[in-house]
Motif scaffolding. Structure first.
Motif, PDB file in Angstrom:
ATOM      1  N   ASN A  38       0.850  -1.184   0.000  1.00  0.00           N
ATOM      2  CA  ASN A  38       0.000   0.000   0.000  1.00  0.00           C
ATOM      3  C   ASN A  38       0.893   1.244   0.000  1.00  0.00           C
ATOM      4  OD1 ASN A  38      -1.624   2.234   0.908  1.00  0.00           O
ATOM      5  ND2 ASN A  38      -3.153   0.770   1.615  1.00  0.00           N
ATOM      6  N   HIS A  39       0.820   2.014  -1.076  1.00  0.00           N
ATOM      7  CA  HIS A  39       1.707   3.168  -1.209  1.00  0.00           C
ATOM      8  C   HIS A  39       1.447   4.243  -0.157  1.00  0.00           C
ATOM      9  CE1 HIS A  39      -1.922   4.208  -3.497  1.00  0.00           C
ATOM     10  NE2 HIS A  39      -1.595   5.486  -3.335  1.00  0.00           N
ATOM     11  N   VAL A  40       0.194   4.381   0.298  1.00  0.00           N
ATOM     12  CA  VAL A  40      -0.126   5.408   1.292  1.00  0.00           C
ATOM     13  C   VAL A  40       0.550   5.087   2.632  1.00  0.00           C
ATOM     14  CG1 VAL A  40      -1.981   6.522   2.608  1.00  0.00           C
ATOM     15  CG2 VAL A  40      -2.287   6.012   0.180  1.00  0.00           C
ATOM     16  N   LEU A  41       0.595   3.805   2.989  1.00  0.00           N
ATOM     17  CA  LEU A  41       1.221   3.425   4.255  1.00  0.00           C
ATOM     18  C   LEU A  41       2.708   3.739   4.260  1.00  0.00           C
ATOM     19  CD1 LEU A  41      -0.565   0.005   4.894  1.00  0.00           C
ATOM     20  CD2 LEU A  41      -1.126   2.241   5.870  1.00  0.00           C
ATOM     21  N   TYR A  42       3.376   3.435   3.148  1.00  0.00           N
ATOM     22  CA  TYR A  42       4.798   3.760   3.053  1.00  0.00           C
ATOM     23  C   TYR A  42       5.011   5.271   3.056  1.00  0.00           C
ATOM     24  CZ  TYR A  42       6.326  -1.031   2.183  1.00  0.00           C
ATOM     25  OH  TYR A  42       6.618  -2.363   2.311  1.00  0.00           O
ATOM     26  N   SER A  43       4.098   6.008   2.397  1.00  0.00           N
ATOM     27  CA  SER A  43       4.204   7.467   2.372  1.00  0.00           C
ATOM     28  C   SER A  43       4.080   8.046   3.778  1.00  0.00           C
ATOM     29  CB  SER A  43       3.119   8.048   1.457  1.00  0.00           C
ATOM     30  OG  SER A  43       3.107   9.453   1.529  1.00  0.00           O
ATOM     31  N   ASN A  44       3.078   7.516   4.541  1.00  0.00           N
ATOM     32  CA  ASN A  44       2.893   8.021   5.900  1.00  0.00           C
ATOM     33  C   ASN A  44       4.100   7.715   6.788  1.00  0.00           C
ATOM     34  OD1 ASN A  44       0.407   8.814   4.998  1.00  0.00           O
ATOM     35  ND2 ASN A  44      -0.793   7.539   6.385  1.00  0.00           N
ATOM     36  N   ARG A  45       4.652   6.513   6.648  1.00  0.00           N
ATOM     37  CA  ARG A  45       5.812   6.185   7.466  1.00  0.00           C
ATOM     38  C   ARG A  45       7.018   7.023   7.047  1.00  0.00           C
ATOM     39  NH1 ARG A  45       8.000   0.062   8.214  1.00  0.00           N
ATOM     40  NH2 ARG A  45       8.881   0.464   6.145  1.00  0.00           N
ATOM     41  N   SER A  46       7.149   7.325   5.749  1.00  0.00           N
ATOM     42  CA  SER A  46       8.222   8.200   5.272  1.00  0.00           C
ATOM     43  C   SER A  46       8.122   9.573   5.915  1.00  0.00           C
ATOM     44  CB  SER A  46       8.169   8.314   3.748  1.00  0.00           C
ATOM     45  OG  SER A  46       9.143   9.227   3.280  1.00  0.00           O
ATOM     46  N   LYS A  53      13.839  13.432  11.366  1.00  0.00           N
ATOM     47  CA  LYS A  53      15.092  13.739  10.657  1.00  0.00           C
ATOM     48  C   LYS A  53      15.897  12.490  10.305  1.00  0.00           C
ATOM     49  CE  LYS A  53      15.825  16.600  13.980  1.00  0.00           C
ATOM     50  NZ  LYS A  53      14.437  16.692  14.449  1.00  0.00           N
ATOM     51  N   ASN A  54      15.208  11.364  10.244  1.00  0.00           N
ATOM     52  CA  ASN A  54      15.831  10.125   9.780  1.00  0.00           C
ATOM     53  C   ASN A  54      15.582  10.026   8.281  1.00  0.00           C
ATOM     54  OD1 ASN A  54      16.727   7.574   9.201  1.00  0.00           O
ATOM     55  ND2 ASN A  54      15.741   6.585  10.955  1.00  0.00           N
ATOM     56  N   PHE A  55      16.339  10.802   7.524  1.00  0.00           N
ATOM     57  CA  PHE A  55      16.060  10.930   6.099  1.00  0.00           C
ATOM     58  C   PHE A  55      16.453   9.693   5.297  1.00  0.00           C
ATOM     59  CE2 PHE A  55      14.477  15.062   6.345  1.00  0.00           C
ATOM     60  CZ  PHE A  55      15.246  15.816   7.211  1.00  0.00           C
ATOM     61  N   THR A  56      17.353   8.889   5.846  1.00  0.00           N
ATOM     62  CA  THR A  56      17.716   7.658   5.139  1.00  0.00           C
ATOM     63  C   THR A  56      16.523   6.710   5.076  1.00  0.00           C
ATOM     64  OG1 THR A  56      20.013   7.857   5.849  1.00  0.00           O
ATOM     65  CG2 THR A  56      19.296   5.694   5.105  1.00  0.00           C
ATOM     66  N   GLN A  57      15.878   6.487   6.234  1.00  0.00           N
ATOM     67  CA  GLN A  57      14.694   5.632   6.246  1.00  0.00           C
ATOM     68  C   GLN A  57      13.541   6.290   5.494  1.00  0.00           C
ATOM     69  OE1 GLN A  57      14.423   2.548   7.338  1.00  0.00           O
ATOM     70  NE2 GLN A  57      16.544   2.487   8.015  1.00  0.00           N
ATOM     71  N   ALA A  58      13.431   7.618   5.618  1.00  0.00           N
ATOM     72  CA  ALA A  58      12.376   8.333   4.888  1.00  0.00           C
ATOM     73  C   ALA A  58      12.550   8.140   3.390  1.00  0.00           C
ATOM     74  CB  ALA A  58      12.411   9.818   5.241  1.00  0.00           C
ATOM     75  N   TYR A  59      13.794   8.162   2.941  1.00  0.00           N
ATOM     76  CA  TYR A  59      14.074   7.975   1.515  1.00  0.00           C
ATOM     77  C   TYR A  59      13.705   6.564   1.056  1.00  0.00           C
ATOM     78  CZ  TYR A  59      16.790   7.483  -2.782  1.00  0.00           C
ATOM     79  OH  TYR A  59      17.172   7.237  -4.078  1.00  0.00           O
ATOM     80  N   GLU A  60      14.043   5.558   1.875  1.00  0.00           N
ATOM     81  CA  GLU A  60      13.740   4.174   1.497  1.00  0.00           C
ATOM     82  C   GLU A  60      12.230   3.954   1.384  1.00  0.00           C
ATOM     83  OE1 GLU A  60      17.701   2.220   3.626  1.00  0.00           O
ATOM     84  OE2 GLU A  60      15.689   1.648   4.289  1.00  0.00           O
ATOM     85  N   ASP A  61      11.464   4.507   2.333  1.00  0.00           N
ATOM     86  CA  ASP A  61      10.003   4.368   2.270  1.00  0.00           C
ATOM     87  C   ASP A  61       9.428   5.151   1.099  1.00  0.00           C
ATOM     88  OD1 ASP A  61       9.003   4.020   5.791  1.00  0.00           O
ATOM     89  OD2 ASP A  61       9.815   2.612   4.322  1.00  0.00           O
TER      90      ASP A  61
END
Length: 580
Positions: A38-46, A53-61
């Motif tokens: 589900n793309h929305v779930l990954y977007s919300n977690r990003s 400020k965990n941009f590495t994980q934000a980028y992966e999501d």
């Protein structure tokens, strides 16, 4: 059983309450419970990761988001936010443009793209303060007419003419003066930088910087105070698909600057605890990493180096998230370098000085980097010193030399030098092996090193003269051997015969016949030699030679003088004086 939608709703609730770690946990459970990606779930977690400020994980999501739904515009906003946070401005710019291709009216993408473009301009700006890049925007006038703060300016032909003059030569000192004298142009400049400011009223001022003359470390300094966009607080919203939006906090910059000024005063009074409290107050009121940099400087002067390191790291992390000026981030890195230097952790100091220079290059930080790198090399060399291992290397080199294995002899003597850099024998021995390898200039250099370590080391002079002789540098040979003869006589004359033999050899080689040259031609060439001419024109030598013609035995008496002996031997070698 809890469904993916229930976990998502729980995550949205935590996000709204700014409990981002709990939101991440809820969205993770929603992703795991979802029957299909589900793309929305990954977007919300990003978005939750980005808020921490965990941009590495934000980028992966965010990558997962656009992978699952390539046509969903908001996914590229998430991707751009993470890329910007990681400092990848060009990638962020492309992601925002992709979002606008899919959704031309996406307000977040428009604002984000403008922010990224301004960041790129600030990073690349030169002496013209970035005016050239900004004012040559083909959409400049359209943007200015559409902006309510600059719309009226465009109705004034004289003002438009000023803009054109600055565009034609942005580096002109006259244009810079015009920039500072016309508030309308400053407002245009601020608009193109993405700042929502009206500078036709009061001009912003620079704050006094805290300075402590007795401090060895750079005192906290700030760039000119910069107005922040004054936006109305936004309520957190959710779109029809349940994707969360980030909330902007209202700043209170005036109060923050007042707290900072108090901190600066306390800093100069060396009341560091009170200064730190004031900088903390300023930071809570308004997120500007200048306050964190000042706090780190106070912690440094207080001697709390671990706290200074933690504060500087926080300044860097927050600065990335806040899109802070790269010069401020460079200052954070430089202060990290200074702090690690104070802790005598040179490797870490080099690491952070280098990072500072990557953000913004300044002579002071560059000099500190180079000085620290030199100190590391000196310490490494000193740590390698071991007299016992040096002696082992010397004996190994001697064995190789005896076997005529010159390359390995050089290698062994090099190891000896590293293990005992103050021992002149290592350089002299390596010079002997280098001569065998016909590397005469290197041999001379090693002999000079040996002589520098031990000016009375006669063997080094002799080996230096041998290399010079093989290079046919006869005048230099004579100078080296003359010095060697003097030192050897002071020490008992153990090598005097070897030195005199080399002197004679060098002298005769200097004036020997060149192949195909007649005796008459040789004599003519010798008579024009500058040294021979100088000797013959010396009044003292003229008197000595006159006595020798009448009384040859008198010459022997004069030869006891080393200077006279050198000149007489030179004349004998040249054939000017004949002994038979």
């Amino acid at each position: 059983m809890t469904t993916a939608d229930e976990y998502k709703a729980e995550g949205n609730k935590y996000f709204a309450a700014k409990e981002f770690e709990k939101a991440i946990d809820a969205f993770t459970k929603a992703i795991e419970a979802s029957p299909e990606p589900n793309h929305v779930l990954y977007s919300n977690r990003s978005a939750s990761y980005a808020s921490l400020k965990n941009f590495t994980q934000a980028y992966e999501d965010a990558e997962q988001t656009v992978k699952i739904s390539p046509s969903w515009a908001k996914g590229y906003n998430r991707l751009a936010t993470a890329q910007y946070g990681l400092g990848n401005y060009e990638d962020a710019e492309n992601s925002y443009k992709k979002c606008l291709e899919l959704d031309p009216n996406n307000a977040m993408a428009k604002e984000g793209l403008q922010t990224v473009e301004n960041a790129i301009i600030r990073r690349n700006q030169k002496e013209d303060l970035g005016l050239g890049a900004m004012l040559n925007d083909p959409n400049l006038y359209t943007k200015l007419r559409n902006n309510p703060k600059t719309r009226e300016f465009m109705n004034d032909p004289e003002f438009v003419a000023k803009i054109e003059r600055i565009k034609s030569n942005p580096q002109s000192a006259g244009n810079t003066q015009q920039l500072l004298s016309d508030p309308r142009i400053l407002t245009v400049f601020a608009t193109m930088m993405g700042l929502d400011m009206d500078l036709t009223g009061d001009m912003f001022s620079k704050d006094e910087e805290p300075k402590e003359e007795s401090s060895k470390e750079e005192q906290p300094k700030e760039a000119p105070a910069k107005e922040e966009p004054k936006e109305e607080p936004k309520e957190e919203t959710k779109d029809e698909e349940g994707d969360v939006e980030m909330e902007e906090a209202e700043d209170n910059k005036a109060e923050a600057d007042k707290a900072k000024a108090e901190g600066n005063t306390l800093y100069k009074q060396r009341k560091f605890d009170e200064a730190i409290a004031s900088y903390d107050k300023a930071w809570e009121l308004h997120k500007d990493i200048t306050y964190l940099n000042n706090r780190a400087a106070a912690e440094y002067e207080k001697g709390d180096y671990d706290a200074a390191i933690a504060t500087c790291n926080k300044a860097v992390d927050e600065g990335r998230d806040l899109r802070a000026d790269y010069k401020l981030i460079a200052k954070s890195f430089a202060r990290l370098g200074n702090t690690y230097l104070k802790k005598d952790d040179l490797q870490e100091a080099v690491k952070y000085f280098d990072k500072s220079l990557t953000e913004h290059r300044t002579p002071d930080v560059l000099n500190k980097l180079r000085a620290t790198q030199r100190e590391i090399k000196v310490r490494e060399a000193n740590a390698y010193v071991d007299p016992e291992k040096a002696e082992e290397a010397r004996l190994e080199g001697k064995e190789y030399f005896t076997k005529q294995d010159w390359p390995n002899a050089v290698k062994a003597y090099t190891e000896m030098i590293k293990r005992a850099p103050e021992d002149a024998r290592g350089y002299s021995n390596r010079a002997a092996a280098l001569i065998k390898l016909l590397s005469f200039p290197d041999a001379v250099q090693d002999c000079n090193q040996a002589i520098e370590k031990d000016p009375k080391f006669v063997r080094a002079y002799i080996r230096k003269a041998s290399a010079q002789l093989l290079m046919k540098e006869y005048s230099k040979v004579m100078e080296t051997l003359t010095e060697a003869r003097k030192i050897d006589l002071e020490q008992g004359g153990k090598s005097i015969h070897e030195i005199d033999d080399m002197l004679n050899k060098a002298t005769f080689q200097r004036f020997q016949n060149i192949e195909g040259e007649t005796p008459e031609q040789t004599m003519e060439r010798v008579s024009k030699d500058p040294e021979i001419v100088q000797i013959l024109q010396d009044p003292v030598m003229q008197g000595i030679l006159g006595q020798a013609r009448d009384n040859p035995a008198a010459l022997q008496e004069h030869m006891k003088n080393p200077e006279v002996a050198k000149k007489v031997n030179t004349l004998i070698a040249a054939g000017v004086i004949r002994t038979r």
